[in-house]
Design an enzyme around this catalytic site. Structure first.
Site, short mmCIF file in Angstrom:
data_model
loop_
_atom_site.label_atom_id
_atom_site.label_comp_id
_atom_site.label_asym_id
_atom_site.label_seq_id
_atom_site.Cartn_x
_atom_site.Cartn_y
_atom_site.Cartn_z
N PRO A 27 -22.35 -43.54 29.01
CA PRO A 27 -22.22 -42.88 29.41
C PRO A 27 -21.73 -41.82 29.15
O PRO A 27 -22.54 -40.84 28.99
CB PRO A 27 -21.90 -42.82 27.02
CG PRO A 27 -23.62 -42.83 26.92
CD PRO A 27 -24.05 -43.99 27.88
N ASP A 29 -26.52 -39.02 31.21
CA ASP A 29 -26.08 -39.98 30.19
C ASP A 29 -25.55 -39.57 28.72
O ASP A 29 -26.74 -38.53 28.33
CB ASP A 29 -27.32 -40.70 30.86
CG ASP A 29 -27.54 -42.25 29.93
OD1 ASP A 29 -26.52 -41.33 28.68
OD2 ASP A 29 -28.12 -43.02 29.49
N HIS A 30 -24.83 -39.25 28.28
CA HIS A 30 -24.98 -39.12 26.28
C HIS A 30 -25.62 -39.64 25.73
O HIS A 30 -25.62 -38.91 24.30
CB HIS A 30 -23.55 -38.93 26.29
CG HIS A 30 -23.04 -37.23 25.87
ND1 HIS A 30 -23.05 -36.72 24.89
CD2 HIS A 30 -21.49 -37.27 25.45
CE1 HIS A 30 -22.16 -35.85 24.19
NE2 HIS A 30 -21.68 -35.83 25.14
N ARG A 31 -26.08 -40.62 26.94
CA ARG A 31 -27.30 -41.17 25.43
C ARG A 31 -28.52 -40.29 25.08
O ARG A 31 -28.93 -39.98 23.87
CB ARG A 31 -27.61 -42.52 25.14
CG ARG A 31 -26.86 -43.90 25.33
CD ARG A 31 -26.63 -44.36 26.07
NE ARG A 31 -27.83 -44.69 27.44
CZ ARG A 31 -28.38 -45.89 28.12
NH1 ARG A 31 -28.06 -46.64 27.71
NH2 ARG A 31 -28.08 -45.30 29.47
N ALA A 32 -29.10 -39.63 26.61
CA ALA A 32 -29.89 -38.92 26.55
C ALA A 32 -29.57 -37.01 25.89
O ALA A 32 -30.90 -36.64 25.87
CB ALA A 32 -30.84 -39.06 27.92
#
Length: 230
Positions: free
Chosen positions: A30, A203-206
């Site tokens: 994302p 990366d919005h997960r990270a």
């Protein structure tokens, strides 16, 4: 069969690999994007002074200053110097900055390895060597595989701003265009300054937006007061 007036495009193996990785990145990671404008006059002046009397390959480029500043900012914000290993996120101690380089078959981003341990002169020399070897296909295995962050710099083109796609398994990429003279307000007066727009794709997960904003603020501060970079 193609429709009349159309010619099928044959993808090279490299173009096929690039296509597959970019689709994977956009589908899985994302993305979000944060930009800042950096006043580059101090760096430009410092670089001109450094290059006084130098010619050709001895000259230091502004890209070398960007890499040097990025390495320092990644030391300060190690969450952005990370890669995915399967579903696990791993922070990297070495800072290996991929440098996006256009070649006839597409785009590659070989790593300038262990950037945090190198001064500006070393980065400039190794960057020049990396670009030259990339164009003749003489990269070392680690330069292909060990990137932990990527810089995509289109400053040699008439491009002022763009966004890049994160290169898996990394979690961030910085896109920079050409520095240009713009009217800005300083101490209540409109003045001309050389401004560079830098956009970080992450990366919005990270990582989250506040951390990315702080990272860009750190990078901006280092480039606007570059005494600690030379």
């Amino acid at each position: 069969m193609p429709k009349p007036g159309r010619t099928p495009v044959e993808f090279t193996p490299m173009r096929t690999a690039i296509s597959r990785r970019m689709v994977e990145s956009k589908a899985k990671a994302p993305h979000f994007y944060v930009s800042t404008d950096i006043e580059m006059d101090a760096v430009v002046a410092a670089n001109e002074a450094l290059n006084a009397g130098r010619t050709g390959d001895d000259r230091v480029t502004l890209t070398a200053w960007l890499v040097r500043a990025l390495a320092q900012s990644l030391v300060a914000y190690p969450a952005l110097n990370a890669v995915w290993e399967g579903e696990a996120l791993e922070r990297s101690t070495p800072i290996n900055i991929g440098i996006a380089i256009a070649i006839p078959d597409g785009l590659v981003a070989p790593a300038l390895l262990d950037c945090a341990a190198k001064d500006l002169a070393t980065i400039s020399t190794e960057l020049r060597d990396l670009v030259a070897r990339t164009k003749i296909g003489k990269l070392r295995p680690a330069e292909f595989t060990e990137q932990t962050f990527t810089l995509s710099n289109l400053g040699s083109f008439p491009v002022t701003q763009f966004t890049a796609i994160v290169t898996p398994p990394q979690v961030a990429i910085l896109a920079t265009g050409r520095g240009e003279s713009r009217a800005v307000v300083r101490d209540g007066a409109v003045v001309a300054r050389t401004m560079l727009t830098a956009t970080l794709s992450a990366d919005h997960r990270a990582v989250d937006g506040a951390l990315v904003a702080a990272f860009l603020g750190d990078l901006k501060s280092r480039l606007e007061a570059p005494a600690g970079l030379a």
